[in-house]
Each structure stands twice: as C-alpha cells, then as structure tokens.
Design a protein around this motif. Structure first.
Motif, PDB file in Angstrom:
ATOM      1  N   GLN A  79       9.732  -5.139  42.820  1.00  0.00           N
ATOM      2  CA  GLN A  79      10.626  -5.352  41.751  1.00  0.00           C
ATOM      3  C   GLN A  79      11.133  -6.653  41.357  1.00  0.00           C
ATOM      4  O   GLN A  79      10.863  -7.498  42.435  1.00  0.00           O
ATOM      5  CB  GLN A  79      12.133  -4.656  41.837  1.00  0.00           C
ATOM      6  N   ALA A  80      10.834  -7.343  39.949  1.00  0.00           N
ATOM      7  CA  ALA A  80      11.268  -8.557  39.831  1.00  0.00           C
ATOM      8  C   ALA A  80      12.609  -8.836  39.371  1.00  0.00           C
ATOM      9  O   ALA A  80      13.081  -7.990  38.483  1.00  0.00           O
ATOM     10  CB  ALA A  80      10.270  -9.104  38.668  1.00  0.00           C
ATOM     11  N   ALA A  81      13.122  -9.968  39.926  1.00  0.00           N
ATOM     12  CA  ALA A  81      14.446 -10.275  39.381  1.00  0.00           C
ATOM     13  C   ALA A  81      14.911 -11.630  39.011  1.00  0.00           C
ATOM     14  O   ALA A  81      14.069 -12.482  39.440  1.00  0.00           O
ATOM     15  CB  ALA A  81      15.544  -9.671  40.460  1.00  0.00           C
ATOM     16  N   LEU A  82      16.044 -12.103  38.390  1.00  0.00           N
ATOM     17  CA  LEU A  82      16.191 -13.267  37.939  1.00  0.00           C
ATOM     18  C   LEU A  82      17.823 -13.721  38.369  1.00  0.00           C
ATOM     19  O   LEU A  82      18.547 -12.899  37.838  1.00  0.00           O
ATOM     20  CB  LEU A  82      15.952 -13.606  36.679  1.00  0.00           C
ATOM     21  N   VAL A  83      17.873 -14.778  39.206  1.00  0.00           N
ATOM     22  CA  VAL A  83      19.352 -15.040  39.137  1.00  0.00           C
ATOM     23  C   VAL A  83      19.537 -16.632  38.795  1.00  0.00           C
ATOM     24  O   VAL A  83      18.750 -17.311  39.010  1.00  0.00           O
ATOM     25  CB  VAL A  83      19.577 -15.376  40.843  1.00  0.00           C
ATOM     26  N   LEU A  84      20.544 -16.503  37.953  1.00  0.00           N
ATOM     27  CA  LEU A  84      21.001 -17.932  37.331  1.00  0.00           C
ATOM     28  C   LEU A  84      22.295 -18.316  37.947  1.00  0.00           C
ATOM     29  O   LEU A  84      23.251 -17.707  37.794  1.00  0.00           O
ATOM     30  CB  LEU A  84      21.111 -17.706  35.795  1.00  0.00           C
ATOM     31  N   LEU A  85      22.181 -19.591  38.587  1.00  0.00           N
ATOM     32  CA  LEU A  85      23.598 -20.127  39.127  1.00  0.00           C
ATOM     33  C   LEU A  85      23.927 -21.204  38.311  1.00  0.00           C
ATOM     34  O   LEU A  85      23.220 -22.089  38.143  1.00  0.00           O
ATOM     35  CB  LEU A  85      23.253 -20.645  40.444  1.00  0.00           C
ATOM     36  N   ILE A  86      25.229 -21.112  37.407  1.00  0.00           N
ATOM     37  CA  ILE A  86      25.558 -22.193  36.663  1.00  0.00           C
ATOM     38  C   ILE A  86      26.732 -22.586  36.773  1.00  0.00           C
ATOM     39  O   ILE A  86      27.939 -22.019  37.025  1.00  0.00           O
ATOM     40  CB  ILE A  86      25.736 -21.192  35.019  1.00  0.00           C
ATOM     41  N   GLU A  87      26.952 -24.042  36.653  1.00  0.00           N
ATOM     42  CA  GLU A  87      28.041 -24.678  36.517  1.00  0.00           C
ATOM     43  C   GLU A  87      28.135 -25.296  35.402  1.00  0.00           C
ATOM     44  O   GLU A  87      27.194 -25.934  34.739  1.00  0.00           O
ATOM     45  CB  GLU A  87      28.185 -25.814  37.753  1.00  0.00           C
ATOM     46  N   CYS A  88      29.436 -25.370  34.676  1.00  0.00           N
ATOM     47  CA  CYS A  88      29.751 -26.108  33.346  1.00  0.00           C
ATOM     48  C   CYS A  88      30.535 -27.023  33.318  1.00  0.00           C
ATOM     49  O   CYS A  88      31.499 -27.086  34.151  1.00  0.00           O
ATOM     50  CB  CYS A  88      30.302 -24.935  32.294  1.00  0.00           C
ATOM     51  N   LYS A  89      30.284 -28.095  32.622  1.00  0.00           N
ATOM     52  CA  LYS A  89      30.990 -29.520  32.519  1.00  0.00           C
ATOM     53  C   LYS A  89      31.310 -29.855  31.118  1.00  0.00           C
ATOM     54  O   LYS A  89      29.918 -29.589  30.369  1.00  0.00           O
ATOM     55  CB  LYS A  89      30.247 -30.461  33.413  1.00  0.00           C
ATOM     56  N   ARG A  90      32.356 -30.318  30.661  1.00  0.00           N
ATOM     57  CA  ARG A  90      32.694 -30.961  29.392  1.00  0.00           C
ATOM     58  C   ARG A  90      33.234 -32.193  29.504  1.00  0.00           C
ATOM     59  O   ARG A  90      34.051 -32.538  30.329  1.00  0.00           O
ATOM     60  CB  ARG A  90      33.494 -29.984  28.736  1.00  0.00           C
ATOM     61  N   SER A  91      32.613 -33.256  28.794  1.00  0.00           N
ATOM     62  CA  SER A  91      33.131 -34.573  28.967  1.00  0.00           C
ATOM     63  C   SER A  91      32.635 -35.423  27.523  1.00  0.00           C
ATOM     64  O   SER A  91      31.831 -35.042  27.080  1.00  0.00           O
ATOM     65  CB  SER A  91      32.174 -35.346  30.110  1.00  0.00           C
ATOM     66  N   ILE A  92      33.618 -36.232  27.457  1.00  0.00           N
ATOM     67  CA  ILE A  92      33.236 -37.233  26.066  1.00  0.00           C
ATOM     68  C   ILE A  92      32.169 -38.309  26.605  1.00  0.00           C
ATOM     69  O   ILE A  92      31.677 -38.842  25.852  1.00  0.00           O
ATOM     70  CB  ILE A  92      34.608 -37.954  25.577  1.00  0.00           C
ATOM     71  N   ASN A  93      32.054 -38.461  27.945  1.00  0.00           N
ATOM     72  CA  ASN A  93      31.193 -39.480  28.547  1.00  0.00           C
ATOM     73  C   ASN A  93      30.034 -39.038  28.711  1.00  0.00           C
ATOM     74  O   ASN A  93      29.675 -37.793  29.089  1.00  0.00           O
ATOM     75  CB  ASN A  93      31.688 -39.888  29.951  1.00  0.00           C
ATOM     76  N   PRO A  94      29.030 -39.810  28.351  1.00  0.00           N
ATOM     77  CA  PRO A  94      27.499 -39.295  28.519  1.00  0.00           C
ATOM     78  C   PRO A  94      27.019 -39.429  29.734  1.00  0.00           C
ATOM     79  O   PRO A  94      27.343 -40.215  30.610  1.00  0.00           O
ATOM     80  CB  PRO A  94      26.745 -40.345  27.560  1.00  0.00           C
TER      81      PRO A  94
END
Length: 310
Positions: A79-94
């Motif tokens: 069986q094929a599976a997909l795992v996404l591990l996600i970290e989110c950041k918001r900033s005004i700095n590039p």
C-alpha cells in the motif's frame, strides 16, 4: 472585542493588555496560518494539528503544527501512503535563500518509510555482486520532475531584518524555528513507519517535511550577482553529522519551503501527480520491495528493469 453569548463577565482582558496589540500579535503568529493550511488539506488528507513527536536530542515531547496523511487503497501485499510534516511561520521579514552552486542528487531523497532492509539490496543475476541502494533510487524517483529538477536547491539561508538604515541577515532563527523541528519530526515519523523484519504486507510511505511561510521568499541564484528573486518554492537539503552514528556518516534531510499563497498549486500541480506516480511504481515493484531484486547489469539499470528475487 466580540463576546460569545454565554461569556461570563469575569472573562475579559485586563488593563495591562492592549486589544489592538493583542490582535496584531495573534495575526503575526503561526497559529492562524496553521489553521488556513490545515483547512486546505482536510478534504484530501487526514489532518492532525499540533502533532506530537519526540525530540531526538532531548527525548522530550514536542509539537509540530500539522501532520497530514493520505493512503492509496491496498493492492495485494503493498500500500502506498503519503505523510506531510508541516511547520508554519508568518513574518514581515523576508527569508533569503542562496542557491547551491553544485548540482547533485540528494542521497535518500525522497525519504520512504516502511521498507525492509532486504528491499535496499539488488544483486546481479549471476549472484556475484550486491548493490545497496535507497527506496527512492529503487523506484526511479530521481527521474521524476518533482525531484529533479524540482525547485531551486538552497542549503544556505537567513532572515533579513531591518536595523535602522541597515539590514541584518541571520540564519539562526529560521534554522532553529523551522528547519530543525522538521528534521526531528522526520526522524520520529520514519521510526513510526519502520517495517517489521519479515513482513507479509508493506506500507511504503513518502515522508516530506514542509515549511509554509507567509513571508517574502527570495532566492539569490548567482554568488557573483547577488540580486534576489522572489520565488514561491525552494528545497533546502541539509547534511548533518550525527554523534549517534559511526564516524564518517552523515544524515541527509530535505525540507520543502513553500509560500502560503502557492500552497494550493504546490499540492495540486506538483505533489499529487508525484504521489500518484510513486503509488503506481510501488504497485508495480511490490515483490521487489518485499524481498529485494535482481538486475542484469548492476552498473547500469533502470527501476522498471528490476526483477524480484526468486
């Protein structure tokens, strides 16, 4: 500030907290972005927010913003599976990424969990030679456009912050707050999907670390002409020396860094077609993934030429 109809009088902000400042702090944090990205994924994935993992160094419990999981229907013994591990950041700095001068294949990328040690070995038909490889190479994934050429590869990076009339660049914050937690989460996920020694059924699992930024993403493509280019997706390969490994060994991690406004296109136009092809190759090479394979010429072979061991 709005109130719920059943809110008691005592549940209110104190005089030390300015409402406008509080709203700005909430808007600049990663939490609202986390909800936006989780909402985009919930129709096609199983989604967990604040997914727990164990820090490989401190052995303490940590939390990642989002864990997303998708499985294809079982077919035979794989069986094929997909795992996404996600970290989110918001900033005004590039965030500024510097494109790698060298162009080389990243060992072990993409990372596939759930495979046995046997599937990592190919033998010549005459049995005289043995080759150890990765699941990604075994399935020919480096030839797919998601992997190669993929987005710009950028091992060096930093965040640019204004200090008066100057701009300060530092890689410490983006590494510690974005890249490092994802590498640790990848290790934890890989341990969760490790296959048994002699399994009768395999779940071949693509494991991808993704940093989603609501912030300007810039790429410097040429060290001699350091003019940045606004780019919505970069790939960050990291080579790390690990004290828990024997001398001379390194571990490779890869993090996809995607702008939040490009996330839909990243998933629909790039990630989903790649996963579909991965699943098709897992199905085709199910016996090889379970028992290992043989090839006629161990120095020159393609993924679709590998035959299962008898």
């Amino acid at each position: 500030m709005d109130k719920s109809p059943n809110n008691p009088a005592g549940n209110k902000l104190g005089p030390s907290v300015n409402e406008s400042n509080l709203v700005r702090a909430i808007q600049s944090s990663g939490y609202p972005l986390q909800g936006v990205i989780a909402g985009k994924l919930k129709e096609g994935f199983g989604v967990t927010e604040e997914w727990g993992y164990i820090d490989r160094e401190t052995k303490e419990h940590r939390s990642l913003d989002i864990f997303a999981f998708k499985m294809m229907p079982a077919d035979g013994n794989v069986q094929a599976a997909l795992v996404l591990l996600i970290e989110c950041k918001r900033s005004i700095n590039p965030y500024v990424f510097f494109r790698n001068v060298t162009d080389r294949e990243i060992p072990g990328f993409p990372k596939i969990g759930g495979l046995t040690a046997n599937s990592m070995f190919l033998s010549a038909l005459n049995g005289n030679r043995l080759l150890q490889t990765s699941g990604a190479v075994l399935l020919g994934l480096p030839e797919l456009p998601f992997v190669r050429p993929g987005p710009p590869h950028c091992s060096a990076f930093g965040m640019a912050t204004a200090q008066g009339d100057k701009v300060h660049m530092s890689g410490e914050d983006p590494y510690k707050s974005l890249i490092l937690p994802l590498t640790k989460a990848i290790d934890h996920a890989a341990s969760l999907y490790q296959a048994r020694e002699k399994p009768s059924f395999l779940v071949a699992t693509l494991i991808l670390g993704i940093g989603v930024l609501d912030a300007p993403i810039l790429v410097v493509n040429n060290p001699r002409e350091p003019t940045p280019l606004l780019t919505p997706w970069v790939r960050v390969p990291r080579q790390e020396a690990r004290p828990d490994r024997s001398w001379g060994q390194h571990v490779y991690y890869v993090i996809e860094v995607v702008h939040s406004d490009f996330f839909d296109a990243f998933v629909l136009d790039h990630l989903v077609p790649f996963f579909n092809e991965f699943a098709a190759r897992v199905k085709r090479q199910s016996s090889v993934l379970l028992r290992g394979g043989t090839v006629g010429n161990i120095d020159k072979w393609r993924w679709d030429e590998v035959k299962p061991k008898s």
